[in-house]
Design a protein around this motif. Structure first.
Motif, PDB file in Angstrom:
ATOM      1  N   ILE A   1       6.720 -17.695 -59.873  1.00  0.00           N
ATOM      2  CA  ILE A   1       6.332 -18.319 -58.561  1.00  0.00           C
ATOM      3  C   ILE A   1       7.291 -18.792 -57.548  1.00  0.00           C
ATOM      4  CG2 ILE A   1       6.305 -20.899 -59.640  1.00  0.00           C
ATOM      5  CD1 ILE A   1       3.753 -21.366 -57.901  1.00  0.00           C
ATOM      6  N   LYS A   2       7.321 -18.389 -56.443  1.00  0.00           N
ATOM      7  CA  LYS A   2       8.478 -18.818 -55.569  1.00  0.00           C
ATOM      8  C   LYS A   2       8.560 -20.090 -55.315  1.00  0.00           C
ATOM      9  CE  LYS A   2      10.224 -16.757 -51.196  1.00  0.00           C
ATOM     10  NZ  LYS A   2      10.118 -15.985 -49.827  1.00  0.00           N
ATOM     11  N   TRP A   3       9.830 -20.521 -55.135  1.00  0.00           N
ATOM     12  CA  TRP A   3       9.803 -22.138 -54.956  1.00  0.00           C
ATOM     13  C   TRP A   3       9.377 -22.681 -53.644  1.00  0.00           C
ATOM     14  CZ3 TRP A   3       9.796 -24.810 -59.055  1.00  0.00           C
ATOM     15  CH2 TRP A   3      10.066 -26.389 -59.054  1.00  0.00           C
ATOM     16  N   SER A   4       9.943 -21.716 -52.691  1.00  0.00           N
ATOM     17  CA  SER A   4       9.622 -22.138 -51.396  1.00  0.00           C
ATOM     18  C   SER A   4       8.356 -21.050 -50.832  1.00  0.00           C
ATOM     19  CB  SER A   4      10.624 -21.877 -50.344  1.00  0.00           C
ATOM     20  OG  SER A   4      10.153 -22.146 -49.001  1.00  0.00           O
ATOM     21  N   GLY A   5       7.165 -21.656 -50.555  1.00  0.00           N
ATOM     22  CA  GLY A   5       6.057 -20.913 -50.297  1.00  0.00           C
ATOM     23  C   GLY A   5       4.974 -20.617 -51.377  1.00  0.00           C
ATOM     24  N   GLY A   6       5.531 -20.516 -52.478  1.00  0.00           N
ATOM     25  CA  GLY A   6       4.405 -20.575 -53.670  1.00  0.00           C
ATOM     26  C   GLY A   6       3.965 -19.187 -53.903  1.00  0.00           C
ATOM     27  N   SER A   7       4.336 -18.152 -53.276  1.00  0.00           N
ATOM     28  CA  SER A   7       3.763 -16.903 -53.678  1.00  0.00           C
ATOM     29  C   SER A   7       4.151 -16.493 -55.137  1.00  0.00           C
ATOM     30  CB  SER A   7       4.435 -15.799 -52.879  1.00  0.00           C
ATOM     31  OG  SER A   7       5.694 -15.824 -53.030  1.00  0.00           O
ATOM     32  N   THR A   8       3.174 -15.870 -55.794  1.00  0.00           N
ATOM     33  CA  THR A   8       3.130 -15.557 -57.220  1.00  0.00           C
ATOM     34  C   THR A   8       2.891 -14.423 -57.849  1.00  0.00           C
ATOM     35  OG1 THR A   8       0.678 -15.943 -57.586  1.00  0.00           O
ATOM     36  CG2 THR A   8       1.858 -18.047 -57.849  1.00  0.00           C
TER      37      THR A   8
END
Length: 124
Positions: free
Chosen positions: A51-58
């Motif tokens: 999971i990306k810390w900024s934005g939350g894409s997974t």
């Protein structure tokens, strides 16, 4: 430096569910994201989810899509791994680590600051 502490593992029956947590502390602002990996006895460590810390894409391992879901709570600096419909092949030690780039998110080489792991055992 970033510290990772996993929790939530345990013994569960086939078909059951568990939610793992990974609490990050320290210089979390330097992380691009966080990933989960697992290692079963006698096998190499394998990628589970990111999971990306900024934005939350997974990004999830193809073989686990539909059963495993990664999510985050930035206010708590915590990432979760919801695992459903577990089977014996999911028995492993589950680790989280901080992603800093340079390699695809599925590669261990992009990660630093690994936690100690939390054991998941699925029994029939």
């Amino acid at each position: 430096q970033v510290q990772m502490v996993e929790s939530g593992g345990g013994l569960v029956q086939t078909g059951g569910s568990l939610r793992l947590s990974c609490a990050a502390s320290g210089n979390t602002g330097s992380m691009l994201g966080l990933g989960w990996f697992r290692q079963a006895p006698g096998k190499e460590r394998e990628f589970v989810a990111y999971i990306k810390w900024s934005g939350g894409s997974t990004y999830h391992a193809d073989s686990l899509k539909g059963r495993f879901t990664i999510s985050r709570d930035n206010a708590k600096n915590t990432v979760y791994l919801q695992m459903n419909n577990l089977n014996a092949e999911d028995t492993a030690n589950y680790y989280c680590a901080a992603y800093f780039g340079g390699f695809h998110v599925t590669s261990e080489r992009g990660y630093k600051f690994w936690g100690q792991g939390t054991q998941v055992t699925v029994s029939s």
